[in-house]
Design an enzyme around this catalytic site. Structure first.
Site, mmCIF file in Angstrom:
data_model
loop_
_atom_site.group_PDB
_atom_site.id
_atom_site.type_symbol
_atom_site.label_atom_id
_atom_site.label_comp_id
_atom_site.label_asym_id
_atom_site.label_seq_id
_atom_site.Cartn_x
_atom_site.Cartn_y
_atom_site.Cartn_z
ATOM 1 N N LYS A 1 60.633 -9.729 -19.631
ATOM 2 C CA LYS A 1 61.833 -8.959 -19.253
ATOM 3 C C LYS A 1 63.082 -9.458 -20.001
ATOM 4 O O LYS A 1 63.840 -8.664 -20.541
ATOM 5 C CB LYS A 1 62.084 -9.024 -17.738
ATOM 6 C CG LYS A 1 61.000 -8.332 -16.918
ATOM 7 C CD LYS A 1 61.397 -8.185 -15.455
ATOM 8 C CE LYS A 1 61.540 -9.503 -14.725
ATOM 9 N NZ LYS A 1 60.298 -10.280 -14.596
ATOM 10 N N ARG B 1 55.464 -17.555 -7.399
ATOM 11 C CA ARG B 1 56.288 -16.419 -7.857
ATOM 12 C C ARG B 1 55.427 -15.190 -8.116
ATOM 13 O O ARG B 1 55.853 -14.057 -7.871
ATOM 14 C CB ARG B 1 57.060 -16.815 -9.129
ATOM 15 C CG ARG B 1 58.213 -17.763 -8.808
ATOM 16 C CD ARG B 1 58.719 -18.452 -10.044
ATOM 17 N NE ARG B 1 59.329 -17.550 -10.989
ATOM 18 C CZ ARG B 1 59.362 -17.772 -12.301
ATOM 19 N NH1 ARG B 1 58.828 -18.849 -12.823
ATOM 20 N NH2 ARG B 1 59.953 -16.911 -13.091
#
Ligand code: AMP
Length: 221
Positions: free
Chosen positions: A13, A171
């Site tokens: 990202k 995560r």
């Protein structure tokens, strides 16, 4: 154009956000970077979010809403924004929709990045970042040229606290449980949607993205 980059940690990202920001000449709102910066500077926000970020937990939505609303109020955000790392759950997506509606704006494009888990773990454990300018490195595929010093600003690069192995696994779990449901949310919204496989070489991913952007008529959104 208001665009969301969506995908698991390590899918790329940050890298794609930077590139898209240059292509479209619009700023990036990268909530993770903003929170890390607040933590480093020990601001009141930084003190509140420190434990969440270091342990890979999502920061409460009300805090995130304030952070993003403030950024959207800046003049820089008038012509569009690339959101990197926000929204992270359906509640945040609804908040973002409302914040944009208040300004007569809306999300126009969602780009979903995906990569298999093995590659994510490999990438994140080799990821190093420059704590000063934010440049991203990978010890295997993209190491800095001079030892552990950032090529851009010469600062010593570091491993993010939440890129340690146990936190990476946590995560990924948070992503699957809380963030992945957003895929369906945006598929039901009137937005352009691009799926991009970011496994393998970055250059190949960039080519695939260019082609997909050409296939949708960006000029009309
Ligand atoms: P990132 O740099 O996007 O991987 O984000 C790093 C960490 O910052 C996450 O693991 C969360 O602790 C926190 N964070 C970033 N963005 C958000 C968000 N939109 N909502 C809640 N927590 C966030």
């Amino acid at each position: 154009m208001y665009l969301i980059l969506f995908g698991p940690p390590g899918a790329g990202k940050g890298t794609y956000a930077k590139m898209l920001s240059e292509w479209f000449n619009i700023p990036v709102i990268a909530t993770g970077d903003m929170l890390r910066d607040a933590i480093d500077k020990e601001t009141p926000l930084g003190k509140k979010v420190r434990n969440y970020v270091q342990n890979g937990k999502l920061v409460p939505d009300d805090l995130m809403e304030r952070v993003v609303a403030q950024e959207l109020d800046s003049d820089d955000a008038d012509d569009g924004v690339i959101f990197d790392g926000f929204p992270r759950n359906v509640n945040q997506a609804e908040m973002l929709g409302q914040l944009l509606r208040n300004k007569n704006r809306k999300i126009e494009l969602v780009i979903e990045l995906n990569t298999d888990d093995e590659e994510i773990i490999r990438r994140l454990s080799n990821r190093r970042v420059c704590p000063k300018c934010g440049e991203i490195y990978n010890l295997k595929n993209h190491p800095p040229q001079n030892n552990n010093m950032c090529d851009v600003c010469g600062t010593e690069i570091v491993q993010r606290e939440d890129d340690k192995p146990e936190t990476i696994k946590y995560r990924l779990k948070v992503y699957r449980e809380q963030t992945a449901p957003l895929l369906q949310y945006y598929r039901n919204q009137p937005v352009e949607y691009i799926q991009l496989n970011t496994s393998g070489q970055l250059d190949d991913g960039i080519q695939r993205l260019k082609q997909k952007l050409e296939e949708i008529d960006i000029s009309s959104i």
